[in-house]
Design a protein around this motif. Sequence first.
Motif, PDB file in Angstrom:
ATOM      1  N   TYR A   1       0.881  -1.398   0.497  1.00 19.12           N
ATOM      2  CA  TYR A   1      -0.049  -0.020   0.189  1.00 19.12           C
ATOM      3  C   TYR A   1       0.792   1.341   0.133  1.00 19.12           C
ATOM      4  N   ARG A   2       0.190   2.432  -0.032  1.00 20.04           N
ATOM      5  CA  ARG A   2       0.526   3.795  -0.424  1.00 20.04           C
ATOM      6  C   ARG A   2       0.367   4.216   0.950  1.00 20.04           C
ATOM      7  N   PHE A   3       0.998   5.487   1.663  1.00 13.27           N
ATOM      8  CA  PHE A   3       1.041   5.941   2.671  1.00 13.27           C
ATOM      9  C   PHE A   3       1.402   7.005   3.071  1.00 13.27           C
ATOM     10  N   LYS A   4       0.769   7.862   3.247  1.00 12.15           N
ATOM     11  CA  LYS A   4       1.518   9.287   3.357  1.00 12.15           C
ATOM     12  C   LYS A   4       3.252   9.314   2.145  1.00 12.15           C
ATOM     13  N   GLU A   5       3.024   8.910   1.012  1.00 10.97           N
ATOM     14  CA  GLU A   5       3.188   9.746  -0.176  1.00 10.97           C
ATOM     15  C   GLU A   5       4.360   8.301  -0.203  1.00 10.97           C
ATOM     16  N   LYS A   6       4.267   7.328   0.930  1.00  9.63           N
ATOM     17  CA  LYS A   6       5.604   6.110   0.999  1.00  9.63           C
ATOM     18  C   LYS A   6       5.379   4.812   0.526  1.00  9.63           C
ATOM     19  N   ASP A   7       5.453   3.879  -0.004  1.00  2.00           N
ATOM     20  CA  ASP A   7       5.191   2.631  -0.545  1.00  2.00           C
ATOM     21  C   ASP A   7       5.445   1.566   0.529  1.00  2.00           C
ATOM     22  N   LYS A   8       4.331   0.593   1.008  1.00  3.29           N
ATOM     23  CA  LYS A   8       5.318   0.150   2.159  1.00  3.29           C
ATOM     24  C   LYS A   8       4.813  -1.019   1.708  1.00  3.29           C
ATOM     25  N   LYS A   9       5.395  -2.146   2.090  1.00  2.41           N
ATOM     26  CA  LYS A   9       5.422  -3.778   1.807  1.00  2.41           C
ATOM     27  C   LYS A   9       5.347  -4.154   3.291  1.00  2.41           C
ATOM     28  N   HIS A  10       4.713  -5.359   3.643  1.00  2.00           N
ATOM     29  CA  HIS A  10       4.713  -6.008   4.671  1.00  2.00           C
ATOM     30  C   HIS A  10       4.105  -7.443   4.842  1.00  2.00           C
ATOM     31  N   THR A  11       5.305  -8.406   5.242  1.00  2.00           N
ATOM     32  CA  THR A  11       4.631  -9.594   4.659  1.00  2.00           C
ATOM     33  C   THR A  11       4.223 -11.246   5.519  1.00  2.00           C
ATOM     34  N   ILE A  12       3.479 -10.838   6.042  1.00  2.00           N
ATOM     35  CA  ILE A  12       3.003 -12.239   7.297  1.00  2.00           C
ATOM     36  C   ILE A  12       2.513 -13.462   7.571  1.00  2.00           C
ATOM     37  N   PRO A  13       3.532 -14.180   7.964  1.00  2.00           N
ATOM     38  CA  PRO A  13       3.171 -15.991   7.547  1.00  2.00           C
ATOM     39  C   PRO A  13       1.710 -16.300   8.418  1.00  2.00           C
ATOM     40  N   VAL A  14       0.302 -16.645   8.356  1.00  2.00           N
ATOM     41  CA  VAL A  14      -0.587 -16.562   8.798  1.00  2.00           C
ATOM     42  C   VAL A  14      -0.007 -17.801   9.827  1.00  2.00           C
ATOM     43  N   SER A  15       0.909 -18.403  10.132  1.00  2.00           N
ATOM     44  CA  SER A  15       0.859 -19.400  11.494  1.00  2.00           C
ATOM     45  C   SER A  15       1.685 -18.507  12.554  1.00  2.00           C
ATOM     46  N   GLU A  16       1.485 -17.058  12.317  1.00  2.00           N
ATOM     47  CA  GLU A  16       2.371 -15.983  13.697  1.00  2.00           C
ATOM     48  C   GLU A  16       0.928 -15.762  14.476  1.00  2.00           C
ATOM     49  N   ILE A  17      -0.016 -16.054  13.297  1.00  2.97           N
ATOM     50  CA  ILE A  17      -1.427 -14.929  14.168  1.00  2.97           C
ATOM     51  C   ILE A  17      -2.287 -16.317  14.531  1.00  2.97           C
ATOM     52  N   SER A  18      -2.360 -16.146  15.978  1.00  4.67           N
ATOM     53  CA  SER A  18      -3.416 -16.884  17.279  1.00  4.67           C
ATOM     54  C   SER A  18      -5.025 -16.930  16.550  1.00  4.67           C
ATOM     55  N   LEU A  19      -5.256 -16.438  15.465  1.00  7.74           N
ATOM     56  CA  LEU A  19      -6.525 -16.933  15.163  1.00  7.74           C
ATOM     57  C   LEU A  19      -6.977 -17.191  14.166  1.00  7.74           C
ATOM     58  N   ILE A  20      -7.893 -18.247  13.885  1.00  5.59           N
ATOM     59  CA  ILE A  20      -8.226 -19.098  12.876  1.00  5.59           C
ATOM     60  C   ILE A  20      -9.268 -18.932  12.165  1.00  5.59           C
ATOM     61  N   GLY A  21      -9.338 -19.376  10.746  1.00  7.12           N
ATOM     62  CA  GLY A  21     -10.147 -18.815   9.752  1.00  7.12           C
ATOM     63  C   GLY A  21     -10.031 -17.382   9.226  1.00  7.12           C
ATOM     64  N   LYS A  22     -11.291 -17.476   7.322  1.00  3.22           N
ATOM     65  CA  LYS A  22     -10.737 -16.667   6.604  1.00  3.22           C
ATOM     66  C   LYS A  22     -10.979 -15.440   7.201  1.00  3.22           C
ATOM     67  N   HIS A  23     -12.252 -15.313   7.966  1.00  9.00           N
ATOM     68  CA  HIS A  23     -12.974 -14.622   8.718  1.00  9.00           C
ATOM     69  C   HIS A  23     -11.992 -13.349   9.008  1.00  9.00           C
ATOM     70  N   ASN A  24     -11.642 -14.259   9.651  1.00 11.90           N
ATOM     71  CA  ASN A  24      -9.781 -14.018  10.812  1.00 11.90           C
ATOM     72  C   ASN A  24      -9.095 -13.440  10.637  1.00 11.90           C
ATOM     73  N   MET A  25      -9.004 -13.458   9.264  1.00 11.15           N
ATOM     74  CA  MET A  25      -8.011 -12.780   8.546  1.00 11.15           C
ATOM     75  C   MET A  25      -8.048 -11.615   8.697  1.00 11.15           C
ATOM     76  N   ILE A  26      -9.557 -11.563   7.814  1.00  7.35           N
ATOM     77  CA  ILE A  26     -10.255 -10.088   7.363  1.00  7.35           C
ATOM     78  C   ILE A  26      -9.535  -9.523   8.772  1.00  7.35           C
ATOM     79  N   ASN A  27      -9.871  -9.740   9.533  1.00  9.64           N
ATOM     80  CA  ASN A  27     -10.085  -8.925  10.933  1.00  9.64           C
ATOM     81  C   ASN A  27      -8.563  -8.688  11.800  1.00  9.64           C
ATOM     82  N   SER A  28      -7.830  -9.397  11.011  1.00  9.40           N
ATOM     83  CA  SER A  28      -6.409  -9.344  10.931  1.00  9.40           C
ATOM     84  C   SER A  28      -5.288  -7.906  10.396  1.00  9.40           C
TER      85      SER A  28
END
Length: 458
Positions: free
Chosen positions: A259-286
């Motif tokens: 995404y772009r924020f405050k005129e700067k391009d940002k990129k991050h990747t987070i493994p799903v395994s790092e998240i304590s929640l389960i389910g696609k809906h909780n990926m939206i929440n996360s």
Amino acid sequence: MSKSIAILGAGESGIGAAILGLKHGYRVFLSDAGAISADRKLVLQSYGIAFEEGGHSEDIILASDEVIKSPGIPDRVPMIQALVAKGIPVISEIEFAYRYIPQTAKVIAITGTNGKTTTTLLTYHILKSAGLKVALGGNVGVSLAKLVAEGDYDYFVVEVSSFQLDGIVKFKPNVAVLLNITPDHLDRYDYDFQKYVASKFRITENLSHEESFIYCADSEPVTEEVAKRKIEACLFAVSATKSPKWEAYMDDEHLIFNYRFKEKDKKHTIPVSEISLIGKHNMINSMSAVLSALTMEVSIEQILKGLKTFVNAPHRLEFCGEIDGVRFINDSKATNVDAVYYALEGIRQPIVWIAGGIDKGNEYDQIAGLVADKVKGLICLGVDNSKLTGRFGSTVETRETRSVEEAVNLGYEMAASGDVVLLSPACASFDLFKNYEDRGDQFRVAVKNLKETKRAKV
């Protein structure tokens, strides 16, 4: 002469508004058509706030400069109609509280038909674990007005309902989050879904280019409305599918932020395994919580720490224990079919599904495919299970009971090691329980008792 405010309703929001009004020099009068609990009376008395219960004194209320009403009071009731006819402003508690939030403080407001409590709690947890001075409130926990009155915070993470948004005028969060919109509370909106959609979108109406709007690109009513409106805020769309055109999306094993924020391009990747929640809906929440934190300039390292250590609120896909390889999950808050869809979709193991209660006009076609693919047994926990048994009885092994303890025991018997016994009712709880919390609490206790019984026999 100080201004007078009347507050209708002695719930959490009403008490908070009364305290905040008193702090800022208003003449405060609180009125509740029903009985006020003893503990809330004590709070009002301790502050010297005038109040009444068991009815409304129209002469006092109609003489007020402004009225703050409980979210539970519909606009169509005679008292509200009389106030509107007289030109007396009627606002919600979040609107009143917003006036007194310091200009330096930041507000993250989260709404949606499903998932808003989880997203609010997760966002708060991420900011809190990052060491920020943050408050949690609104539709979950303490009212925003009380937080503003009694606390000294730099950040407010607030869950807001459509009923609260109906009473705003200038409320403008720094980050507005809209997770999804599905039919709900339509009796308050003349059974017109579009009116409900418009109510949810009030969260965007005061936003400028300096604020952020995070929304779910997988919710068709949301994306259709976004396309119709000119929303001034910086837009962030999130999707549980691999859709690189959005600001945050999901591939098989990662959450991708690009995404772009405050005129700067940002990129991050987070493994799903790092998240304590389960389910696609909780990926939206996360993703929504992560983007909220990123716009507050929380580092990705601090965000990862928060994601790993988060424990969701009870009764929302809550892990309750494991017995001989069978996992028990309490999703008692899933009182509609849409919520059950998310639960079934998010669990990868075979499922013994406990469902039932007071039917809310449910149509089960939405989950029929998931039931066929994932559910090996159905336990109907309710007084009248005819709709569930009629829909699934011919395709899934089905049992009936009115006892949570028996439901848990049946679930254990029907499951094999590696399976999940899931309480996700799709129905209201009031046929057998006080509320969904009571139902979930009994489930948790029954799992604990069964585990102790099995251990004692070893």
